[in-house]
Design a protein around this motif. Structure first.
Motif, short mmCIF file in Angstrom:
data_model
loop_
_atom_site.label_atom_id
_atom_site.label_comp_id
_atom_site.label_asym_id
_atom_site.label_seq_id
_atom_site.Cartn_x
_atom_site.Cartn_y
_atom_site.Cartn_z
N LEU A 89 0.92 -1.14 0.09
CA LEU A 89 0.11 0.06 -0.06
C LEU A 89 0.68 1.30 0.08
O LEU A 89 0.26 2.24 -0.47
CB LEU A 89 -0.99 -0.07 1.08
CG LEU A 89 -2.02 -1.18 1.26
CD1 LEU A 89 -2.82 -0.91 2.48
CD2 LEU A 89 -2.93 -0.96 -0.03
N ARG A 90 2.03 1.11 0.62
CA ARG A 90 2.94 2.36 0.54
C ARG A 90 3.90 2.58 -0.64
O ARG A 90 4.53 3.32 -0.90
CB ARG A 90 3.92 2.40 1.87
CG ARG A 90 2.96 2.63 2.93
CD ARG A 90 2.14 3.93 3.06
NE ARG A 90 3.29 4.84 3.28
CZ ARG A 90 3.39 6.02 2.64
NH1 ARG A 90 2.74 6.34 1.58
NH2 ARG A 90 4.52 6.85 2.78
N ARG A 91 4.20 1.14 -1.35
CA ARG A 91 5.40 1.27 -2.45
C ARG A 91 4.62 2.09 -3.57
O ARG A 91 3.63 2.18 -4.10
CB ARG A 91 5.61 -0.11 -2.72
CG ARG A 91 6.61 -0.27 -3.78
CD ARG A 91 8.12 -0.37 -3.19
NE ARG A 91 8.02 -1.13 -2.22
CZ ARG A 91 8.32 -2.55 -2.09
NH1 ARG A 91 8.29 -3.14 -3.20
NH2 ARG A 91 8.50 -3.10 -0.86
N LYS A 92 5.81 3.10 -4.07
CA LYS A 92 5.36 3.89 -5.21
C LYS A 92 5.32 3.06 -6.25
O LYS A 92 6.12 2.12 -6.65
CB LYS A 92 6.04 5.07 -5.35
CG LYS A 92 6.15 6.20 -4.43
CD LYS A 92 6.97 7.43 -4.61
CE LYS A 92 6.65 8.27 -3.59
NZ LYS A 92 7.69 9.40 -3.71
N ARG A 93 4.28 3.32 -7.46
CA ARG A 93 4.23 2.46 -8.54
C ARG A 93 4.88 3.24 -9.60
O ARG A 93 5.50 4.44 -9.29
CB ARG A 93 2.96 2.43 -8.96
CG ARG A 93 1.78 1.64 -8.00
CD ARG A 93 0.47 1.60 -8.38
NE ARG A 93 -0.31 2.85 -7.92
CZ ARG A 93 -1.56 3.09 -7.90
NH1 ARG A 93 -2.41 1.89 -7.81
NH2 ARG A 93 -1.95 4.08 -7.52
N GLU A 94 4.88 2.73 -10.75
CA GLU A 94 5.97 3.26 -11.65
C GLU A 94 5.51 4.77 -12.06
O GLU A 94 6.31 5.56 -12.42
CB GLU A 94 5.86 2.46 -13.17
CG GLU A 94 6.41 1.28 -13.18
CD GLU A 94 6.31 0.59 -14.37
OE1 GLU A 94 6.19 0.99 -15.46
OE2 GLU A 94 6.64 -0.67 -14.45
N ASP A 95 4.25 5.12 -11.98
CA ASP A 95 3.61 6.50 -12.15
C ASP A 95 4.04 7.40 -11.01
O ASP A 95 3.61 8.51 -10.87
CB ASP A 95 2.51 6.56 -12.54
CG ASP A 95 1.56 6.03 -11.57
OD1 ASP A 95 1.85 5.87 -10.27
OD2 ASP A 95 0.24 6.10 -11.56
N GLY A 96 4.66 6.94 -9.84
CA GLY A 96 4.92 7.55 -8.64
C GLY A 96 4.14 7.69 -7.50
O GLY A 96 4.07 8.44 -6.44
N THR A 97 2.84 7.37 -7.93
CA THR A 97 1.42 7.42 -6.89
C THR A 97 1.73 5.83 -6.11
O THR A 97 2.26 4.98 -6.56
CB THR A 97 0.29 7.41 -7.74
OG1 THR A 97 -0.02 6.19 -8.37
CG2 THR A 97 0.46 8.72 -8.35
N THR A 98 1.27 5.89 -4.90
CA THR A 98 0.96 4.77 -4.10
C THR A 98 -0.59 4.48 -4.42
O THR A 98 -1.39 5.17 -4.56
CB THR A 98 1.18 5.11 -2.61
OG1 THR A 98 0.47 6.22 -2.13
CG2 THR A 98 2.77 5.40 -2.29
N PRO A 99 -0.89 3.05 -4.14
CA PRO A 99 -2.46 2.51 -4.00
C PRO A 99 -3.08 3.33 -3.28
O PRO A 99 -4.29 3.61 -3.29
CB PRO A 99 -2.19 1.21 -3.60
CG PRO A 99 -0.90 0.91 -3.96
CD PRO A 99 0.20 2.01 -3.74
N ASN A 134 7.01 6.20 8.43
CA ASN A 134 6.96 5.84 7.19
C ASN A 134 5.44 6.51 6.37
O ASN A 134 4.77 5.92 5.88
CB ASN A 134 6.16 4.48 7.00
CG ASN A 134 6.51 3.91 5.56
OD1 ASN A 134 6.03 4.41 4.84
ND2 ASN A 134 6.59 2.41 5.49
N SER A 135 5.62 8.02 6.67
CA SER A 135 4.42 8.81 6.32
C SER A 135 4.89 9.76 5.15
O SER A 135 4.17 10.77 5.17
CB SER A 135 3.99 9.41 7.35
OG SER A 135 3.22 8.67 8.25
N ASP A 136 5.94 9.73 4.35
CA ASP A 136 6.31 10.48 3.38
C ASP A 136 5.41 10.60 2.54
O ASP A 136 4.94 9.41 1.93
CB ASP A 136 7.65 10.07 2.99
CG ASP A 136 8.83 10.25 4.20
OD1 ASP A 136 8.77 10.66 5.33
OD2 ASP A 136 9.97 9.70 3.72
#
Length: 136
Positions: A89-99, A134-136
């Motif tokens: 849920l916290r990992r950035k996807r390729e587009d830079g957003t998180t789920p 982990n709130s960045d």
């Protein structure tokens, strides 16, 4: 149970003790969150560190070893499966957003830990740690 996969099982493999994310999921892991009404699916081959409780906690004078024993289960930290969900849920996807936004990820993590029946004090300590670190 909000984890919705067959047998409610997390399947991972340890890959590399020098990696930031030393484990990989070998099957998808799905979780339905009553909080959001959504289902989140950690994909197969997702790299994770699981429940990233710092081992340095053991070095705390007097209470360190007791705290480490309190949070360590059968070879992994308690809440490992819920930690994998939180990592996803916290990992950035390729587009830079998180789920989901950080606050939502943390709340779902807390919800999943409570649903699994972990002690409230442990859940609240984990929740406070993710909010602080982990709130960045």
């Amino acid at each position: 149970m909000p984890f919705t996969d067959d047998a409610n099982t997390l399947v991972t493999q340890f890959l590399d003790d020098r990696s930031e994310f030393p484990f990989v999921t070998l099957a998808p892991l799905s979780y339905f969150s009553p909080l959001t009404g959504e289902t989140y699916t950690v994909p197969r081959y997702f790299r994770t560190d699981g429940a990233s409780v710092p081992v340095a906690i053991a070095a705390l004078p007097v209470i360190g070893p007791a705290l480490l024993q309190r949070y360590f289960g059968h070879g992994v930290f308690h809440g490992f499966k819920q930690g994998v969900l939180h990592d996803y849920l916290r990992r950035k996807r390729e587009d830079g957003t998180t789920p989901v936004p950080a606050a939502t990820a943390h709340a779902i993590f807390r919800e999943a830990l409570l649903d699994a029946g972990y002690p409230t004090d442990m859940v609240e300590n984990y929740f406070a740690a993710v909010k602080a670190f982990n709130s960045d």
